[in-house]
Design a protein around this motif. Structure first.
Motif, mmCIF file in Angstrom:
data_model
loop_
_atom_site.group_PDB
_atom_site.id
_atom_site.type_symbol
_atom_site.label_atom_id
_atom_site.label_comp_id
_atom_site.label_asym_id
_atom_site.label_seq_id
_atom_site.Cartn_x
_atom_site.Cartn_y
_atom_site.Cartn_z
ATOM 1 N N PRO A 131 47.453 83.327 36.206
ATOM 2 C CA PRO A 131 48.841 82.973 35.851
ATOM 3 C C PRO A 131 49.505 82.080 36.893
ATOM 4 C CG PRO A 131 48.450 85.320 35.521
ATOM 5 C CD PRO A 131 47.265 84.789 36.265
ATOM 6 N N MET A 132 49.286 82.360 38.173
ATOM 7 C CA MET A 132 49.877 81.544 39.241
ATOM 8 C C MET A 132 49.294 80.142 39.236
ATOM 9 S SD MET A 132 49.689 84.365 42.294
ATOM 10 C CE MET A 132 48.303 85.345 41.713
ATOM 11 N N THR A 133 47.981 80.065 39.016
ATOM 12 C CA THR A 133 47.290 78.775 39.035
ATOM 13 C C THR A 133 47.811 77.863 37.934
ATOM 14 O OG1 THR A 133 45.316 79.896 39.862
ATOM 15 C CG2 THR A 133 45.010 77.690 38.996
ATOM 16 N N VAL A 134 47.930 78.412 36.734
ATOM 17 C CA VAL A 134 48.405 77.621 35.591
ATOM 18 C C VAL A 134 49.868 77.228 35.777
ATOM 19 C CG1 VAL A 134 48.876 77.679 33.113
ATOM 20 C CG2 VAL A 134 46.741 78.620 33.999
ATOM 21 N N ALA A 135 50.706 78.145 36.248
ATOM 22 C CA ALA A 135 52.125 77.842 36.456
ATOM 23 C C ALA A 135 52.293 76.705 37.462
ATOM 24 C CB ALA A 135 52.862 79.093 36.945
ATOM 25 N N LEU A 136 51.516 76.732 38.540
ATOM 26 C CA LEU A 136 51.596 75.671 39.544
ATOM 27 C C LEU A 136 51.109 74.346 38.984
ATOM 28 C CD1 LEU A 136 52.172 74.803 42.434
ATOM 29 C CD2 LEU A 136 49.890 75.616 43.071
ATOM 30 N N GLN A 137 50.027 74.383 38.234
ATOM 31 C CA GLN A 137 49.490 73.145 37.655
ATOM 32 C C GLN A 137 50.481 72.512 36.682
ATOM 33 O OE1 GLN A 137 48.181 72.834 34.237
ATOM 34 N NE2 GLN A 137 47.367 70.750 34.519
ATOM 35 N N GLN A 138 51.109 73.327 35.850
ATOM 36 C CA GLN A 138 52.067 72.794 34.884
ATOM 37 C C GLN A 138 53.311 72.246 35.575
ATOM 38 O OE1 GLN A 138 52.741 76.026 32.146
ATOM 39 N NE2 GLN A 138 50.941 75.537 30.909
ATOM 40 N N ALA A 139 53.781 72.947 36.604
ATOM 41 C CA ALA A 139 54.979 72.497 37.312
ATOM 42 C C ALA A 139 54.744 71.170 38.018
ATOM 43 C CB ALA A 139 55.405 73.561 38.327
ATOM 44 N N LEU A 140 53.592 71.023 38.663
ATOM 45 C CA LEU A 140 53.295 69.770 39.361
ATOM 46 C C LEU A 140 53.058 68.631 38.371
ATOM 47 C CD1 LEU A 140 50.944 70.995 42.245
ATOM 48 C CD2 LEU A 140 53.382 70.434 42.364
ATOM 49 N N THR A 141 52.437 68.946 37.242
ATOM 50 C CA THR A 141 52.205 67.923 36.224
ATOM 51 C C THR A 141 53.524 67.393 35.688
ATOM 52 O OG1 THR A 141 50.086 68.915 35.586
ATOM 53 C CG2 THR A 141 51.121 67.428 33.997
#
Length: 305
Positions: free
Chosen positions: A191-201
């Motif tokens: 969950p943390m990995t996906v949230a960070l990836q989406q936010a940076l994208t």
């Protein structure tokens, strides 16, 4: 006469090999048995600095003790040698030996440092409402919800003590100049990995997910020193830090988001964020990591404004 000589030889061999056997039981190399700290720390902050500095030289069992004590200071202050040894998955004699290696007369003297620390925290937070609200809600039907909310609020309020402005600005500097950000996680940090990836994208930063379940090592091998890698790791996961070592050797900037200051990723990371503790409830580290993500994104926005 021969019998006396034989008995003397056996005694001599017993004396010679007992220290070696003791070292084997304690998992302490011979060259470290007598290297005690001459002046042990007298406060928790100094103790934490000392343990962090010495942790790389500790054998496996002593390193387990070091990690548990630093990550669980309150439990260390209130626990017994037996309970601490069980939690750290070592023997009680290893815990006592650890205290002696740091220069203390015994575990009681080491534990007193942790007890002073918890007394100081209690006096500073005498008016805090987090635990009071938990007690108040115990008889309420909505107690589980209230407990969860209070736990999250308490964790988030402590985020300012877990990260510094210098660390945030350092991470923002790395992310802003990176050609591509590789974000590596595991099943428990998904969950943390996906949230960070989406936010940076959303901020226009090119990102690539690298998961243990999907051949993450092959993806990480593509990173260069023009990129950046973010490792998100929990102590409950099997540490596979070996895949970070080649990246550090190539000069790839590394950001680590972990739940323990003794995580091996902190040794190779340019910037490390330690969020929560290994024994925190499963949702607390993701809560803190998502909050940290929002902070990083806002700082990136301010930088590009």
């Amino acid at each position: 006469m021969i019998g006396l000589l034989g008995e003397g030889l056996r005694n001599s061999l017993r004396v010679s090999f007992e220290p070696e056997a003791q070292r084997e039981r304690m998992n302490v190399p011979a060259d470290k048995m007598d290297h005690q700290q001459p002046d042990p720390p007298v406060d928790f902050d100094s103790l934490r600095v000392l343990i962090n500095a010495k942790n790389r030289t500790f054998p496996k069992r002593l390193s387990q003790v070091a990690r548990y004590l630093i990550d669980n200071p309150d439990e260390t202050a209130l626990g017994s040698v037996g309970s601490i040894a069980e939690a750290a998955q070592v023997t009680p004699s290893t815990v006592m030996r650890f205290a002696q290696l740091l220069g203390y007369d015994g575990f009681t003297a080491l534990q007193e440092i942790f007890r002073r620390n918890i007394r100081a925290k209690l006096s500073l937070n005498h008016d805090a409402t987090g635990w009071k609200s938990l007690e108040k809600e115990r008889s309420s039907p909505s107690h589980p919800l209230s407990q969860t909310i209070d736990a999250c609020c308490t964790a988030l309020s402590g985020l300012t003590n877990m990260v510094t402005t210098i660390e945030i600005d350092g991470a923002v500097e790395i992310l802003s100049r990176s050609r591509c950000v590789f974000i590596h996680g595991s099943r428990s940090t998904f969950p943390m990995t996906v949230a960070l990836q989406q936010a940076l994208t959303r901020k226009g930063i090119r990102c690539t997910l690298s998961m243990d379940l999907t051949g993450g090592d092959d993806v990480l091998a593509l990173a260069t020193n023009d990129d950046a890698v973010i490792f998100i790791s929990r102590s409950a996961d099997a540490e596979r830090v070996f895949h970070a070592l080649p990246l550090a050797a190539k000069g790839v900037p590394i950001i680590a988001i972990v739940d323990s200051s003794l995580s091996p990723y902190t040794d190779v990371a340019s910037i490390s964020f330690k969020l929560g503790r290994p024994d925190d409830t499963n949702f607390l580290m993701p809560t803190l990591a998502i909050a940290l993500t929002e902070v990083l994104v806002k700082r990136l926005k301010q930088r590009h404004a």
